[in-house]
Design an enzyme around this catalytic site. Structure first.
Site, PDB file in Angstrom:
ATOM      1  CB  SER A   3      29.700  -1.110  -8.879  1.00 24.52           C
ATOM      2  OG  SER A   3      29.899  -0.608  -7.653  1.00 24.52           O
ATOM      3  CE1 TYR A  22      28.094   2.520 -11.515  1.00 25.66           C
ATOM      4  CE2 TYR A  22      27.581   2.575  -9.681  1.00 25.66           C
ATOM      5  CZ  TYR A  22      28.524   2.622 -10.204  1.00 25.66           C
ATOM      6  OH  TYR A  22      29.350   2.133 -10.033  1.00 25.66           O
TER       7      TYR A  22
END
Length: 264
Positions: A155, A168
């Protein structure tokens, strides 16, 4: 100069067997469909909680002519991972393509350090990073035998100071570095790369809360993006396919954000 080649390398998609973790929804679903449309006829998709969605995706794959194995597997569990790869090996006899897409997040504002509990850290790292490594380890021997490829889904949060939580972002930064070191560890037989999507139109956006709809957030991000749109899951799947095809690319991360990162 004599060039080294891998005599057992995958030569076409029709003879290949693929496994996509989290293959029933979002980027995983789009990638599974793209692989089968490209010619893959043997595919395993896993899910942890989205059983109904995985079965619907399996029916789509079957309608396209693929033989599909659907496996419930929590990638935090070594036992689940071992069982999943054993089932895939017993059914298809080989593995050529591994797409590590399974992931999770919990939304915690980056400034809320106290809100980032040990439980959230453990869940996030165990799923997004340790689980991904365990899948690569379980697949390594089969992929070496076939001259296969791994593509990991990271990501933009792994490269920038953004994300649904600090945990995350750190987990996805770890995926990018893990891709690099696995590319060395598994060479020359196996190529390992990763995709680094920016915003992707999936249900993760609205699950973040805050009263922002997917449409509103997409409009805001697209307005600040050179290509004036955000990615669909199919856009990410297309890059994943390209990395599977590319015989001389390994250890690389490909950002998929419409050029937004160029304007920071």
């Amino acid at each position: 100069m004599k060039q080294r080649s891998s005599p057992s390398a995958m030569t076409d998609f029709y003879s290949a067997a693929a496994l996509v973790t989290g293959g029933g929804t979002g980027i995983g679903r789009a990638t599974s469909l793209a692989l089968v449309r490209e010619g893959v006829r043997s595919i395993t998709i896993s899910y942890a909680t989205s059983a109904a969605e995985a079965e619907r995706t399996a029916k789509e794959l079957d309608s396209l002519g693929a033989t599909v194995l659907v496996v419930r597997a929590d990638v935090r569990s070594t036992g689940d991972i071992t069982a999943m790869f054993d089932l895939a090996a017993n059914k298809f006899g080989r593995l050529d393509i591994l797409i590590n897409n399974a992931g999770t997040t919990r939304y915690v504002d980056l400034k809320d350090l106290d809100g980032l509990t040990d439980e959230i850290w453990d869940l996030t790292l165990d799923t997004n990073l340790r689980g991904l490594f365990k899948c690569c380890r379980a697949a390594a021997l089969m992929l070496k035998k076939s001259g296969g490829a791994i593509v990991n889904v990271a990501s933009i949060a792994g490269l920038r100071g953004v994300g649904s939580s600090i945990a995350y972002s750190v987990s996805k930064a770890g995926v990018i570095q893990l891709t690099r070191v696995l590319a060395v560890a598994l060479a020359p037989e196996v190529r390992v790369n990763c995709v680094v999507p920016g915003m992707v139109l999936t249900n993760w956006i609205e699950r973040g809360g805050g009263g922002i709809s997917t449409e509103e957030e997409a409009f805001r991000v697209a307005a600040a993006t050179p290509l004036e749109r955000v990615a669909l899951a199919e856009d990410v799947a297309d890059v994943i396919l390209g990395l599977v095809r590319s015989k001389l690319v390994t250890g690389e991360e490909i950002v998929i954000d419409g050029g937004k990162g160029l304007t920071y």
